[in-house]
Design a protein around this motif. Structure first.
Motif, short mmCIF file in Angstrom:
data_model
loop_
_atom_site.label_atom_id
_atom_site.label_comp_id
_atom_site.label_asym_id
_atom_site.label_seq_id
_atom_site.Cartn_x
_atom_site.Cartn_y
_atom_site.Cartn_z
N TYR A 223 15.83 -4.40 -0.62
CA TYR A 223 17.27 -4.48 -0.85
C TYR A 223 18.11 -3.73 0.17
N MET A 224 17.52 -2.73 0.84
CA MET A 224 18.37 -1.83 1.61
C MET A 224 18.20 -2.01 3.11
N LYS A 225 19.31 -1.80 3.81
CA LYS A 225 19.26 -1.93 5.27
C LYS A 225 18.41 -0.81 5.86
N ARG A 226 18.58 0.39 5.31
CA ARG A 226 17.77 1.51 5.78
C ARG A 226 17.02 2.07 4.57
N PRO A 227 15.84 1.47 4.30
CA PRO A 227 15.13 1.86 3.06
C PRO A 227 14.64 3.30 3.10
N PHE A 228 14.38 3.84 1.92
CA PHE A 228 13.78 5.17 1.85
C PHE A 228 12.38 5.13 2.43
N THR A 229 12.01 6.17 3.14
CA THR A 229 10.62 6.28 3.56
C THR A 229 9.86 6.92 2.41
N PRO A 230 8.53 6.71 2.33
CA PRO A 230 7.79 7.28 1.19
C PRO A 230 7.93 8.80 1.09
N ASP A 231 7.99 9.50 2.21
CA ASP A 231 8.11 10.95 2.11
C ASP A 231 9.52 11.35 1.67
N ALA A 232 10.52 10.52 2.01
CA ALA A 232 11.88 10.81 1.52
C ALA A 232 11.94 10.63 0.01
N VAL A 233 11.17 9.69 -0.49
CA VAL A 233 11.12 9.49 -1.94
C VAL A 233 10.55 10.74 -2.61
N ILE A 234 9.49 11.29 -2.03
CA ILE A 234 8.89 12.51 -2.59
C ILE A 234 9.91 13.66 -2.58
N ARG A 235 10.67 13.76 -1.48
CA ARG A 235 11.70 14.82 -1.42
C ARG A 235 12.73 14.64 -2.53
N PHE B 28 9.27 6.25 -8.40
CA PHE B 28 8.55 6.21 -7.12
C PHE B 28 8.39 4.77 -6.63
N ASP B 29 7.96 3.89 -7.51
CA ASP B 29 7.75 2.51 -7.08
C ASP B 29 9.06 1.81 -6.73
N ALA B 30 10.09 2.03 -7.58
CA ALA B 30 11.36 1.35 -7.32
C ALA B 30 11.95 1.82 -5.99
N MET B 31 11.85 3.12 -5.70
CA MET B 31 12.45 3.62 -4.46
C MET B 31 11.65 3.21 -3.23
N THR B 32 10.33 3.22 -3.34
CA THR B 32 9.56 2.81 -2.15
C THR B 32 9.69 1.31 -1.91
N ALA B 33 10.02 0.57 -2.96
CA ALA B 33 10.20 -0.87 -2.79
C ALA B 33 11.60 -1.19 -2.31
N SER B 34 12.42 -0.16 -2.09
CA SER B 34 13.83 -0.38 -1.75
C SER B 34 13.98 -1.15 -0.45
N ARG B 35 12.89 -1.28 0.30
CA ARG B 35 12.96 -2.00 1.57
C ARG B 35 13.47 -3.43 1.40
N GLN C 67 0.84 -1.20 0.00
CA GLN C 67 0.00 0.00 0.00
C GLN C 67 0.87 1.25 0.00
N CYS C 68 1.98 1.13 0.74
CA CYS C 68 2.87 2.28 0.89
C CYS C 68 3.34 2.79 -0.46
N ALA C 69 3.63 1.85 -1.32
CA ALA C 69 4.16 2.25 -2.63
C ALA C 69 3.06 2.79 -3.52
#
Ligand SMILES: [Fe+2]
Ligand SMILES: [Fe+2]
Length: 489
Positions: free
Chosen positions: A366-378, A357-364, A191-193
């Motif tokens: 692959y990444m130890k500290r994934p982007f948060t959805p609002d960080a993606v918008i920034r 947007f989708d690739a970055m929000t799905a980064s969870r 949903q987040c993505a």
């Protein structure tokens, strides 16, 4: 400009088609020569040598080459053979053999040498007998059967074969596949993505229209099957990008027909990834230079792949363009280098945003500290005008909000809250519906849903102060949303 790419792709496709034909002809020349000559005859030896070379050249690094029957057509890998009149007999002969044996095709290991191919040619007249045990009552072959060390018979897989279905069956299957992926996207984790999804509740008709368009075109049924079989992540991502793109296109006021074409184009933007080795595609760390080079081929190889699977139509050209242009940037940089005068088309500009947007929000994943959805918008804003079309970006943010669903935020009241629904009005991008978190027991208790836009402007309980990272506050955003949605259901 369009015609240059199309021509380049056409040329690539024709070259590949030539190699495919050369391979099939070499195979059958070897068969026919063996009927007339002894195995050790110099002519037979020469034919086997040619057969082995044609196989190696066509495979070009792939492990194996598949010669398959789909409906009335013969395919070599993903290339459908388009026969010239003089090839018709040859084609009928291969198809007839496959039909009689109840098999879907043959698979040749690309490193099969003349000796290995010779043993297969010797066995060819008795293939029927070799398959007896594996084909109950002479029906369809259901399993892979090793015919000789480097050649295998492939099962006739009806469900993977859109061309063998009636149009109704194919349509029903494509619909099921797409909506199943959509249902998965609606699961809480995703949903987040997809903060744009509530938008689509209103637009089911658009999705249906897109799926109808999808199943009408030959290339899309095959393409969808190819992506889905290749990698479930790429398939899910493609469905998300398709939905987000259509939601944005709708905000833009595109017609139903254009929205459908946009949805289909977005669905196939990463078709070229089916040619990227999975070790590269899913590599957790950074790519080295060679891996980057491979990754950067996917926009153009996708366009070529699409052309190979279908006959040229307006829609196909549109879809190919989106694949070719989706890693170009708004300012003309990006890849592949298409020249200074080349500008990304509207569909590609939309898909680029949705894709990022989708690739970055799905980064969870692959990444130890994934982007948060609002960080993606920034991040999107920081690159406005360079990577992204500023007007489209503004519309996109109006749609998903400054703090998309799944963002953890601190309100001015000091409370922590999770964004549960996107804002309803364009001018309220920073006022979504949130669910507050209250300290309780060993972690957080889920409080009440608060629509920030409903409060008086001065009410600090209704203002977002900043976005936070869930890891800093030990909040499991997915679990919070699950609770909210389950209660609402
Ligand atoms: Fe891509
Ligand atoms: Fe993508």
């Amino acid at each position: 400009m369009v015609s240059t790419t199309t021509l380049l792709d056409l040329r690539g496709s024709i070259a590949r088609g030539d190699l495919a034909w050369r391979f099939v002809r070499a195979f059958f020349t070897a068969l026919q020569t063996r009927r007339l000559r002894a195995a050790e005859d110099p002519q037979m030896v020469a034919r086997l040598q040619e057969f082995s070379e044609a196989l190696a050249r066509l495979a070009a690094g792939d492990g194996a080459v598949r010669l398959q029957r789909f409906g009335p057509h013969l395919w070599v890998g993903r290339t459908r053979l388009r026969p010239l009149p003089e090839h018709r007999l040859l084609l009928r002969s291969v198809l007839g053999d496959f039909e009689r044996w109840g098999i879907g095709g043959l698979e040749f290991q690309s490193d099969a040498d003349p000796a290995a191919l010779a043993s297969f040619i010797e066995l060819y007249p008795t293939v029927d007998r070799c398959l007896l045990a594996a084909r109950p009552e002479g029906g369809r072959l259901e399993v892979v059967v090793e015919l000789s060390p480097q050649v295998r018979a492939l099962p006739a897989q009806r469900e993977l074969n859109p061309e063998e279905m009636t149009p109704e069956e194919a349509r029903a299957q494509a619909r099921r596949t797409f909506f199943r992926a959509l249902a998965a996207a609606r699961s809480v984790t995703r949903q987040c993505a997809l903060g744009g999804l509530p938008e689509l509740r209103k637009t089911r008709a658009v999705v249906h229209e897109m799926v109808d368009t999808l199943v009408e075109e030959e290339f899309s049924l095959l393409g969808m099957t190819a992506i889905q079989n290749f990698d479930p992540y790429t398939f899910q991502h493609s469905v998300h990008v398709s939905i987000l793109s259509m939601a944005l296109g709708q905000r833009l006021g595109l017609s139903r027909g254009d929205l459908a074409a946009l949805g289909v184009s977005a669905m196939f933007h990463d078709m070229g990834k089916t040619r990227v080795p999975k070790e590269v595609l899913h590599k957790p760390g950074r790519f080295d230079d060679t891996e980057w080079r491979v990754m950067r081929t996917h926009p153009l190889s996708g366009a070529r792949e699409l052309l190979r699977t279908g006959s040229v139509s307006d829609l196909l050209v549109q879809v190919m363009l989106v694949s070719a242009e989706h890693h170009l940037r708004f300012d003309g940089s990006g890849y592949p280098p298409l020249g200074d005068s080349w500008q990304q088309g509207l569909f590609a500009r939309i898909v680029t945003l949705a894709d990022c947007f989708d690739a970055m929000t799905a980064s969870r994943i692959y990444m130890k500290r994934p982007f948060t959805p609002d960080a993606v918008i920034r991040y999107l804003f920081e690159n406005s005008g360079r990577m992204f079309d500023p007007d489209l970006l503004r519309l996109f943010v109006e749609m998903v909000g400054l703090y998309p669903v799944g963002s953890l935020v601190r309100l001015e009241s000091g409370e922590l809250a999770v964004v549960a629904e996107p804002p309803t009005q364009a001018r309220e991008v920073d006022r979504p519906a949130v669910v507050t978190l209250e300290p309780g027991g060993q972690g957080w208790r889920v409080g009440s849903v608060r629509r920030l836009a409903d409060g008086a402007p001065v009410d600090p309980r209704c203002r977002i102060q900043a976005g936070c990272h869930p890891q800093d506050h030990e909040v499991d955003v997915d679990a919070v949303l699950a609770q909210v949605y389950l209660e609402a259901a």
